[in-house]
Design an enzyme around this catalytic site. Structure first.
Site, PDB file in Angstrom:
ATOM      1  N   GLY A 209       0.816  -1.206   0.000  1.00 40.14           N
ATOM      2  CA  GLY A 209       0.000   0.000   0.000  1.00 40.14           C
ATOM      3  C   GLY A 209       0.847   1.251   0.000  1.00 40.14           C
ATOM      4  O   GLY A 209       2.050   1.190   0.241  1.00 40.14           O
ATOM      5  N   PRO A 211       2.610   4.844   1.040  1.00 37.98           N
ATOM      6  CA  PRO A 211       3.263   5.206   2.294  1.00 37.98           C
ATOM      7  C   PRO A 211       2.282   5.857   3.261  1.00 37.98           C
ATOM      8  O   PRO A 211       1.395   6.600   2.839  1.00 37.98           O
ATOM      9  CB  PRO A 211       4.320   6.232   1.867  1.00 37.98           C
ATOM     10  CG  PRO A 211       4.484   6.063   0.414  1.00 37.98           C
ATOM     11  CD  PRO A 211       3.218   5.505  -0.120  1.00 37.98           C
ATOM     12  N   GLY A 212       2.428   5.543   4.528  1.00 38.03           N
ATOM     13  CA  GLY A 212       1.623   6.206   5.549  1.00 38.03           C
ATOM     14  C   GLY A 212       0.253   5.617   5.783  1.00 38.03           C
ATOM     15  O   GLY A 212      -0.536   6.165   6.534  1.00 38.03           O
ATOM     16  N   LYS A 215       1.051   0.314   7.313  1.00 39.49           N
ATOM     17  CA  LYS A 215       1.589  -1.039   7.131  1.00 39.49           C
ATOM     18  C   LYS A 215       2.476  -1.439   8.306  1.00 39.49           C
ATOM     19  O   LYS A 215       2.310  -2.523   8.880  1.00 39.49           O
ATOM     20  CB  LYS A 215       2.394  -1.115   5.823  1.00 39.49           C
ATOM     21  CG  LYS A 215       1.562  -0.835   4.593  1.00 39.49           C
ATOM     22  CD  LYS A 215       2.367  -0.950   3.320  1.00 39.49           C
ATOM     23  CE  LYS A 215       3.446   0.101   3.197  1.00 39.49           C
ATOM     24  NZ  LYS A 215       2.927   1.477   3.144  1.00 39.49           N
ATOM     25  N   THR A 216       3.403  -0.554   8.654  1.00 39.00           N
ATOM     26  CA  THR A 216       4.286  -0.841   9.780  1.00 39.00           C
ATOM     27  C   THR A 216       3.469  -1.013  11.057  1.00 39.00           C
ATOM     28  O   THR A 216       3.696  -1.933  11.839  1.00 39.00           O
ATOM     29  CB  THR A 216       5.306   0.290   9.943  1.00 39.00           C
ATOM     30  OG1 THR A 216       5.919   0.530   8.680  1.00 39.00           O
ATOM     31  CG2 THR A 216       6.359  -0.060  10.955  1.00 39.00           C
ATOM     32  N   HIS A 432     -17.987   7.703 -13.548  1.00 42.77           N
ATOM     33  CA  HIS A 432     -17.389   6.614 -14.313  1.00 42.77           C
ATOM     34  C   HIS A 432     -17.608   5.274 -13.587  1.00 42.77           C
ATOM     35  O   HIS A 432     -18.104   4.311 -14.172  1.00 42.77           O
ATOM     36  CB  HIS A 432     -15.896   6.912 -14.501  1.00 42.77           C
ATOM     37  CG  HIS A 432     -15.132   5.853 -15.221  1.00 42.77           C
ATOM     38  ND1 HIS A 432     -14.639   6.032 -16.490  1.00 42.77           N
ATOM     39  CD2 HIS A 432     -14.758   4.602 -14.856  1.00 42.77           C
ATOM     40  CE1 HIS A 432     -14.001   4.933 -16.872  1.00 42.77           C
ATOM     41  NE2 HIS A 432     -14.053   4.053 -15.890  1.00 42.77           N
ATOM     42  N   GLU A 433     -17.274   5.257 -12.312  1.00 45.27           N
ATOM     43  CA  GLU A 433     -17.393   3.991 -11.572  1.00 45.27           C
ATOM     44  C   GLU A 433     -18.854   3.584 -11.387  1.00 45.27           C
ATOM     45  O   GLU A 433     -19.192   2.409 -11.496  1.00 45.27           O
ATOM     46  CB  GLU A 433     -16.703   4.096 -10.205  1.00 45.27           C
ATOM     47  CG  GLU A 433     -15.198   4.345 -10.263  1.00 45.27           C
ATOM     48  CD  GLU A 433     -14.440   3.340 -11.113  1.00 45.27           C
ATOM     49  OE1 GLU A 433     -14.874   2.164 -11.220  1.00 45.27           O
ATOM     50  OE2 GLU A 433     -13.411   3.727 -11.701  1.00 45.27           O
TER      51      GLU A 433
HETATM   52  P1  ADP Z   1       3.454   2.850   6.481  1.00 47.58           P
HETATM   53  O1  ADP Z   1       4.323   1.843   7.144  1.00 47.58           O
HETATM   54  O2  ADP Z   1       2.325   2.263   5.705  1.00 47.58           O
HETATM   55  O3  ADP Z   1       4.193   3.862   5.672  1.00 47.58           O
HETATM   56  P2  ADP Z   1       3.014   3.629   9.173  1.00 47.58           P
HETATM   57  O4  ADP Z   1       2.501   2.370   9.740  1.00 47.58           O
HETATM   58  O5  ADP Z   1       4.437   3.924   9.432  1.00 47.58           O
HETATM   59  O6  ADP Z   1       2.741   3.704   7.622  1.00 47.58           O
HETATM   60  O7  ADP Z   1       2.096   4.819   9.661  1.00 47.58           O
HETATM   61  C1  ADP Z   1       2.625   6.009  10.155  1.00 47.58           C
HETATM   62  C2  ADP Z   1       1.763   6.541  11.260  1.00 47.58           C
HETATM   63  O8  ADP Z   1       0.500   6.953  10.759  1.00 47.58           O
HETATM   64  C3  ADP Z   1       1.447   5.500  12.311  1.00 47.58           C
HETATM   65  O9  ADP Z   1       2.420   5.465  13.289  1.00 47.58           O
HETATM   66  C4  ADP Z   1       0.121   5.990  12.854  1.00 47.58           C
HETATM   67  O10 ADP Z   1       0.309   6.978  13.827  1.00 47.58           O
HETATM   68  C5  ADP Z   1      -0.532   6.636  11.668  1.00 47.58           C
HETATM   69  N1  ADP Z   1      -1.460   5.729  11.006  1.00 47.58           N
HETATM   70  C6  ADP Z   1      -1.363   5.251   9.748  1.00 47.58           C
HETATM   71  N2  ADP Z   1      -2.404   4.458   9.452  1.00 47.58           N
HETATM   72  C7  ADP Z   1      -3.179   4.404  10.550  1.00 47.58           C
HETATM   73  C8  ADP Z   1      -4.406   3.725  10.875  1.00 47.58           C
HETATM   74  N3  ADP Z   1      -5.040   2.955   9.990  1.00 47.58           N
HETATM   75  N4  ADP Z   1      -4.907   3.908  12.109  1.00 47.58           N
HETATM   76  C9  ADP Z   1      -4.278   4.687  12.998  1.00 47.58           C
HETATM   77  N5  ADP Z   1      -3.137   5.337  12.761  1.00 47.58           N
HETATM   78  C10 ADP Z   1      -2.571   5.221  11.552  1.00 47.58           C
HETATM   79 ZN    ZN Z   2     -13.348   2.188 -15.755  1.00 46.12          ZN
HETATM   80 MG    MG Z   3       6.403   1.911   7.110  1.00 41.06          MG
END
Ligand code: ADP
Ligand code: ZN
Ligand code: MG
Length: 619
Positions: A209, A211-212, A215-216, A432-433
């Protein structure tokens, strides 16, 4: 990218090289200047006559006979300065010395031993300098957070984390991802249940997915839910320092993980090592990364999943990953972690609002609505920014204007970068969708709509309508094929009807519709013109897969004509359906714009409401 990759090791090696060079320079100074200077201070040369007169005066206590010179110690010389003089052929000397009571010896002095002087002059200083350099380096490396001279041995402590303290409650939205991960949690909690029955869980799951999106956070939550240790390393950690280091870190990581099992091994940004190896052999191919990747692959193949080691990895570039990583037995399960929709954004805001004192009047829903396209990290940032603004304004709780201003500052510029759609673009995508979904709902042979969304996806599409067949079928009727083409063309048709203009957004739909129409004509014998003639045969798709033509050039022109006719018919049908349901199209689009995504039940309910049964059956 290669220059970037090799930059780190060079920088890290420099201090070592530097200290060796300094050592050598110092060593030459020591042996060339300091040693002779010291020698001059302790040994003074005198003439033989002077020596004889000193002997006469009885000032000499000791004489040492060396091969070519005499080394003389004086009686009343507290500093112990030696005098030397050349050794002459003097037969009277020995008796005279004896007479004067001088101590006579012919021992070889210590500083003249070639081995000792070599050891003292070269090896000892070098050793001291090297030790000094080593200590300096180590303290520097400690400050920089990685051991230059540790050769991957004692880096172990960085990855283990006994408990992450995160749970699924900390992750808002992302219900589908959480659902897939629940199974892993359950396996780690009750491995026996799975082992008894002989079930094997996938060794690895890949979180994919932008960034942000969390996932982590999800990976940490899995470890927290399962209450197991969490080993984490970022892909870029592997690719650094000395060659062979990455591979040895991988080995190290898995060894430790097996000792601590059950546990989670998390490899963040796996694309840094898992980039496709194709083409890497050319200019400056990165050997180091390849070794690391190979080691990772062999570790994944080697370990026994029943021990309870689960490997999670995350990436926002699934397209660049090496195919070998995605093979069964490796990261064969992919878990999409998409940008949150309206409800998802509100949930994320709520999770983060728990940590901040909020006024009772704040409307997080309004903030969620104002932030289409924002990811979890953006929203967490907005809450924090609002809290800072409140403090700056001297308030004790966060108020709505703080949040509104935080949205502005945090998301400014994102719209320009194309991360967030403008309202007009969003409307186009929504029509569209809805067009796809509505037409598919009206065609009895079309597949059921599973999900409609206008939240941008990882793989670059702006919106997306997911269909699933109601039952698994290997045979498809002509009606089904036609219904699929009509559905594919319905997105663009809706744009035409509503906006009287068309966009580039339908390229993929058009490509797929054309492919299917062509296959109907040339492979499936589904056209009236050609009947059941195999105009093209498909070669083994694993061996190139380009269809072989079995026909002449004139036939080719007629095939094109026939494909064009099919497409036109389907396009016309899509337009007709949408015209007939214009009210429904507008109404459902309005709901989609509001909610950003609709699941199958929500969509079916809207269809029941706005699309009359009678009209539906006619088509
Ligand atoms: P990725 O690894 O996908 O780049 P992170 O897991 O590092 O994203 O997310 C960064 C920060 O954003 C997390 O520490 C959290 O504070 C916030 N965050 C991201 N997604 C969520 C979520 N679904 N629910 C709550 N907080 C989230
Ligand atoms: Zn289409
Ligand atoms: Mg990450």
């Amino acid at each position: 990218m290669n220059t970037n990759d090799s930059g780190a090791p060079n920088n890290m090696r420099r201090p070592l090289l530097f200290s060796i060079l300094i050592s050598i320079v110092l060593l030459f100074m020591f042996n060339g200047i300091i040693v002779p200077m010291m020698a001059q201070r302790t040994v003074r040369e005198i003439t033989y006559t002077e020596f004889l007169s000193l002997l006469e005066q009885g000032k000499i206590s000791k004489v040492n006979f060396e091969t070519t010179r005499l080394v003389i110690s004086q009686k009343d010389d507290p500093d112990g300065v030696f005098l030397t003089t050349g050794r002459l052929e003097d037969p009277n000397l020995l008796p005279r010395l004896e007479e004067a009571g001088v101590d006579v010896s012919s021992a070889i002095p210590k500083e003249n031993s070639p081995l000792m002087s070599f050891l003292l002059g070269w090896i000892l200083p070098f050793g001291v300098l090297f030790l000094f350099g080593y200590l300096l380096n180590r303290s520097m490396a400690k400050r920089m957070g990685s051991g230059v001279m540790s050769f991957g041995k004692n880096t172990s402590k960085i990855y283990a984390e006994t408990t992450t303290g995160k749970t699924f409650q900390d992750v808002a939205g992302q219900d589908e991802a959480k659902e897939s991960l629940t199974e892993i949690v359950d396996f780690l909690n009750h491995p026996d249940k799975y082992l008894e029955i002989g079930a094997k869980l996938p060794k690895g799951a890949l979180l994919v997915g932008p960034p942000g999106t969390g996932k982590t956070l999800l990976a940490r939550a899995v470890a927290g839910e399962a209450k197991v240790p969490f080993f984490s390393l970022s892909g870029s950690d592997f690719v650094e320092l000395f060659v062979g280091m990455g591979a040895s870190r991988v080995r190290d990581l898995f060894k430790q993980a097996e000792e601590k099992a059950p546990c989670i091994v998390f490899i963040d940004e796996i694309d840094a090592i898992g980039k496709s190896r194709e083409g890497a052999y050319g200019v400056g191919g990165n050997d180091e990364r390849e070794q690391t990747l190979n080691q990772l692959l062999s570790e994944m193949d080697g370990f026994d999943p029943s021990k309870g080691v689960v490997i999670l990895a995350a990436t926002n570039r699934p397209d660049v990953l090496d195919k070998a990583l995605l093979r069964p037995g490796r990261f064969d399960r992919r878990i999409p972690v998409e940008r949150p929709d309206l409800a998802g954004r509100e949930a994320v805001l709520k999770v983060h609002a728990r940590d901040v004192r909020m006024s009772a009047h704040v409307d997080l829903f309004a903030i969620a609505r104002a932030t289409p396209g924002a990811v979890g990290a953006d929203l967490a940032n907005i809450i924090n920014e609002a809290a800072l603004l409140a403090v700056r304004a001297g308030r004790r709780v966060v108020e709505q204007p703080d949040l509104a201003e935080a949205v502005e500052t945090t998301l400014a510029g994102q719209e320009k970068k194309g991360k967030v759609l403008s309202p007009h673009e969003k409307r186009i995508v929504a029509y569209h969708e809805t067009g796809h979904a509505l037409v598919s709902a009206c065609l009895p042979h079309a597949e059921k709509v599973h999900k409609v969304t206008i939240v941008p996806r990882t793989m670059g599409s702006l919106g997306y309508t997911m269909q699933v067949p109601e039952e698994d079928k290997s045979l498809h009727s002509k009606e089904e094929a036609l219904a699929q083409i009509t559905t594919l063309l319905a997105g663009r048709s809706a744009e035409e009807i509503v906006f009287q203009s068309i966009t580039t957004g339908a390229a993929n739909d058009i490509e797929r519709a054309t492919q299917l129409a062509r296959a109907m004509v040339t492979q499936y014998g589904m056209s009236d013109t050609f009947d059941m003639v195999a105009l093209e045969t498909v070669t083994n798709p694993y061996l190139g897969g380009t269809p072989l033509r079995n026909h002449s050039e004139t036939t080719a022109a007629r095939v094109d004509e026939e494909v064009g006719r099919l497409i036109r018919t389907c396009h016309e049908q899509a337009r007709e359906i949408l015209h007939a349901h214009r009210d429904g199209l507008d109404a459902i689009t309005a709901v989609l714009l509001e909610k950003e995504s609709l699941d199958s039940e929500e969509f079916a309910a809207l269809c029941d409401q706005y699309v009359t049964k009678q009209l539906r059956m006619e088509n």
